[in-house]
Design an enzyme around this catalytic site. Structure first.
Site, PDB file in Angstrom:
ATOM      1  N   ASP A  84     -16.678 -14.436 -14.955  1.00  0.00           N
ATOM      2  CA  ASP A  84     -16.363 -13.241 -14.172  1.00  0.00           C
ATOM      3  C   ASP A  84     -15.135 -13.496 -13.319  1.00  0.00           C
ATOM      4  O   ASP A  84     -14.043 -13.682 -13.834  1.00  0.00           O
ATOM      5  CB  ASP A  84     -17.573 -12.764 -13.352  1.00  0.00           C
ATOM      6  CG  ASP A  84     -18.272 -13.903 -12.614  1.00  0.00           C
ATOM      7  OD1 ASP A  84     -17.613 -14.592 -11.835  1.00  0.00           O
ATOM      8  OD2 ASP A  84     -19.490 -14.072 -12.820  1.00  0.00           O
ATOM      9  N   HIS A 108     -10.559 -26.347 -12.029  1.00  0.00           N
ATOM     10  CA  HIS A 108     -11.628 -26.973 -12.818  1.00  0.00           C
ATOM     11  C   HIS A 108     -11.365 -28.440 -13.108  1.00  0.00           C
ATOM     12  O   HIS A 108     -12.280 -29.162 -13.520  1.00  0.00           O
ATOM     13  CB  HIS A 108     -11.857 -26.195 -14.128  1.00  0.00           C
ATOM     14  CG  HIS A 108     -10.808 -26.396 -15.173  1.00  0.00           C
ATOM     15  ND1 HIS A 108      -9.797 -25.488 -15.403  1.00  0.00           N
ATOM     16  CD2 HIS A 108     -10.611 -27.400 -16.063  1.00  0.00           C
ATOM     17  CE1 HIS A 108      -9.038 -25.921 -16.396  1.00  0.00           C
ATOM     18  NE2 HIS A 108      -9.505 -27.082 -16.804  1.00  0.00           N
ATOM     19  N   SER A 134      -4.569 -28.454 -19.585  1.00  0.00           N
ATOM     20  CA  SER A 134      -4.961 -27.525 -18.521  1.00  0.00           C
ATOM     21  C   SER A 134      -4.518 -28.056 -17.168  1.00  0.00           C
ATOM     22  O   SER A 134      -4.526 -29.260 -16.913  1.00  0.00           O
ATOM     23  CB  SER A 134      -6.471 -27.288 -18.544  1.00  0.00           C
ATOM     24  OG  SER A 134      -7.166 -28.509 -18.462  1.00  0.00           O
TER      25      SER A 134
END
Length: 380
Positions: free
Chosen positions: A237, A172, A313
């Site tokens: 998901d 991401h 992150s």
């Protein structure tokens, strides 16, 4: 073999991988050491490559990923078919000139000398009670292993050196699941170094309590790899399971790096604990170290409450365990810090920070990206 359905192939592969751990000492032994397991690792090889149109690089960089699908949600997800796993582990490669390709892969289990085909919104709160993070100051620490393996991405995330020219980070940080984030085409990786070229602070500053100022030296990225499981999925998901990416630098960095390893079960981790360092954005210019216990796990994710803020992150999650073959202690990256989740625990919402585990399949993929030869990826 060819007549067995793909789902059964995948079940057999997972059984091999889960039961393929060998040589584990008992924790109850008088001289027990937390030992790196030995795994029977699969092989992932490229089968075909397709050229894709250049992306528009229009996505806004996200420094975190949030999801409401917790451990029980993930554990209840149907097992993917062999074809689905192949699709998730296929990958996109983005080059510095803006061109990109999609590579389809095959998954194999190597036995002896042969290979057999097989398969397999709420506001975040990332500080838990007392802030247990440690800012790392001074070149004597920042420039020494393992802290020296942590680097900063120009998109705002953290990454970890995993070879002489490769950086592991979160997907991401460069791709939002639909397209590449702004700045990815000119992506750079920053290495903390002292501001003084000779590393000195002056004749009268050696006893000063003021930390030595550091600066980032930047190296351009040559190409990136992102698994299609991230691009085709989303954080609610399957996507978070594949929130990892590998960056190849344009030149060697000349620092010690940390090897990747297959993530052992949480109960086998030393003290059940993980460690990682990152560039949290609430402490600009500081490298921040933390460690904490693993609270829960699924096959693909580790749930923990390590204090963290956006910017951390992409950090490599690591542990230090005994390497029986070399008779020495060794740190390895077993996961990538991804983001934050609110989890329904017995009807009560609880928040966790989440790391993507390096499973045997992901190890085989990332190792192949690094080495370019599956024969160099037989030990995890």
């Amino acid at each position: 073999m060819a007549g067995i359905p793909g789902l059964l192939f995948l079940l057999l592969l997972l059984l091999l991988l889960l039961l393929g751990v060998v040589g584990q000492a008992s924790p109850s032994g008088a001289h027990w050491k937390p030992t790196w397991p030995a795994y029977r690792l699969p092989v992932i090889l490229p089968q075909s490559t397709l050229h894709l149109p250049k992306p528009d690089f229009g996505a806004k960089a996200k420094l975190e990923v949030s999801s409401s699908c917790g451990p029980q949600c993930h554990k209840g997800t149907p097992l993917p078919t062999y074809e689905e796993v192949k699709q998730y582990l296929s990958y996109e490669t983005l080059y510095a000139n803006g061109s990109r390709t999609e590579t389809q892969v095959g998954i194999y289990v190597v036995s002896g000398g042969g290979a057999e085909s097989s398969g397999k919104s709420r506001r975040k709160r990332q500080i838990y009670g007392y802030d247990s993070r440690f800012s790392i100051f001074g070149k004597d620490f920042l420039l020494n292993y393992p802290f020296s393996t942590s680097v900063k991405l120009s998109t705002g995330c953290t990454g970890t050196l995993v070879s002489e020219k490769h950086v592991l980070t979160a997907a991401h940080c460069i791709h939002d699941g639909k397209t590449y984030v702004k700045g990815t085409q000119k992506l750079r990786v920053g290495f903390l170094k002292p501001k003084h070229k000779d590393g000195s602070r002056g004749a009268n500053s050696s006893s000063s309590a003021v930390p030595e100022k550091m600066k980032f030296q930047w190296i351009r990225v040559k190409r990136t790899h992102v698994p299609k499981g991230w691009i085709k999925g989303n954080a609610n998901d399957i996507g978070m399971d594949y929130d990892y990416a590998l960056l190849e630098l344009k030149k060697l960095h000349k620092r010690k790096f940390m090897k990747i390893g297959v993530s052992p079960p949480a109960k086998q981790l030393p003290g059940g604990r993980i460690h990682f360092s990152g560039y949290d954005n609430d402490r600009p210019g500081n490298l921040v170290y933390r460690f904490c216990d693993v609270k829960d796990e699924t096959y693909d994710l580790l749930y923990q409450q390590c204090d963290a803020q956006p910017g951390a992150s992409g950090s490599g999650v690591y542990v230090r365990m005994w390497k029986r073959q070399q008779q020495k202690w060794e740190r390895k990256i077993i996961g990538i810090f991804s983001g934050h989740q609110w989890v329904d625990m017995n009807g009560s919402p609880q928040d966790f920070n989440v790391a993507v585990r390096i499973t045997p399949l992901k190890y085989a993929q990332i190792c192949y990206w690094i080495k370019g030869n599956y024969m160099d990826c037989r030990e995890g």
